[in-house]
Design an enzyme around this catalytic site. Structure first.
Site, PDB file in Angstrom:
ATOM      1  N   ILE A  52      -7.781   3.041  -3.207  1.00 35.56           N
ATOM      2  CA  ILE A  52      -6.704   2.150  -3.650  1.00 35.56           C
ATOM      3  C   ILE A  52      -5.426   2.978  -3.578  1.00 35.56           C
ATOM      4  O   ILE A  52      -5.395   4.122  -4.023  1.00 35.56           O
ATOM      5  CB  ILE A  52      -6.972   1.573  -5.065  1.00 35.56           C
ATOM      6  N   SER A  53      -4.395   2.427  -2.963  1.00 36.32           N
ATOM      7  CA  SER A  53      -3.194   3.206  -2.671  1.00 36.32           C
ATOM      8  C   SER A  53      -2.474   3.639  -3.950  1.00 36.32           C
ATOM      9  O   SER A  53      -2.667   3.075  -5.019  1.00 36.32           O
ATOM     10  CB  SER A  53      -2.229   2.387  -1.816  1.00 36.32           C
TER      11      SER A  53
END
Ligand code: SAH
Length: 203
Positions: free
Chosen positions: A57-58
Site C-alpha cells: 500500500i503506497s
C-alpha cells in the site's frame, strides 16, 4: 502516528496536501481499512506497508503528491493501473464523485479480490476493478481524463497516450521520480518530472 487526523495533519504540515478536498478525502477514506491485518497498528504511519504478493500500500505522502498533481475534477473518468489494496482507488472515487468513475486494473487476481473486499465497506457505485496487464490500458472504456499508475514504468506505454483525452494527464512513477504527462494534442505531450520517490516496478 496514532490516528487518522494526525496523519492528515502531517500531510498538510509537510505541504504534501494543499487542496482542501484532498485532505477531506484522506479523512473520509480510513487507511486502516486497506492495510493488511499484520500491519494494522502502523496504518497511520507515513510509510508504504506490505500487502502480500510483493506489493505494498503506497506511502500517504506519495499518494498525496500524486493526487495534487492529478488536478482531479468532479466527473473525471480515471484509469488506475495497479489497484493493490484499493486505497488509492477509493480516494480517487471519492474525489471524482458519482459524476465520475474509476476503472482500475490489477495484475494479481488475489489482490483484486482483496481490494474488492476492502472497498465493499464504502459502497462506491463508481468503481470497476479488472484483472489484467495495465500496460495495455482499457481501450473499450477510453478515453480517460487521467491515467494514474501506482507502479513504476521503464517506458510509458503507447496505449496510455492513445487512451487519454486531449488535455488529460498521465501520472506515473518513472524510475524513482513521478512523471506528469499532459496531452496537448494527438501527438504532443508536455512532460514534468519530480524526483525523490521510491516505487515497486510494473511487471
Ligand atoms: N496504490 C496501491 C498499490 C500500489 S503497488 C495501494 O496503495 O494499495 C503497485 C500495484 O501494481 C501492485 O498491486 C502490483 O501487483 C500492481 N501491478 C504491477 N504490475 C502491473 C501491471 N502490469 N498491470 C496491473 N497492475 C500491476
Amino acid at each position: 502516528m496514532d490516528n487518522l487526523e494526525e496523519l492528515v495533519k502531517h500531510l498538510v504540515k509537510t505541504g504534501r496536501v494543499k487542496n482542501k478536498l484532498i485532505s477531506e478525502a484522506f479523512l473520509k477514506i480510513d487507511r486502516k481499512d486497506f492495510v493488511a491485518d499484520d500491519y494494522k497498528s502502523k496504518s497511520y504511519e507515513d510509510e508504504a506497508l506490505p500487502i502480500g504478493h510483493g506489493a505494498s500500500i503506497s506511502q500517504p505522502s506519495t499518494i498525496a503528491f500524486i493526487l495534487e498533481k492529478s488536478e482531479l475534477v468532479v466527473g473525471d473518468k480515471i484509469l488506475e493501473i495497479g489497484t493493490g489494496s484499493g486505497y488509492v482507488t477509493a480516494l480517487l472515487a471519492y474525489l471524482v464523485t458519482k459524476k465520475g468513475r474509476v476503472d482500475s486494473i490489477e495484475y494479481i487476481p488475489e489482490l483484486k479480490e482483496t481490494a474488492e473486499k476492502n472497498l465493499s465497506k464504502y459502497n462506491f457505485g463508481n468503481i470497476k476493478l479488472y484483472v489484467g496487464d495495465g500496460k495495455e490500458g482499457l481501450k473499450n472504456f477510453s478515453p480517460f481524463n487521467k491515467i494514474i499508475s501506482g507502479a513504476y514504468v521503464k517506458n510509458i506505454p503507447k496505449s496510455w497516450r492513445e487512451q487519454l483525452e486531449i488535455n488529460g494527464k498521465i501520472i506515473t512513477p518513472f524510475n524513482n521520480s513521478i512523471i506528469v504527462l499532459t496531452k496537448l494534442s494527438d501527438k504532443e505531450f508536455k512532460q514534468n518530472e519530480f524526483s525523490g520517490f521510491s516505487f515497486v516496478p510494473l511487471r
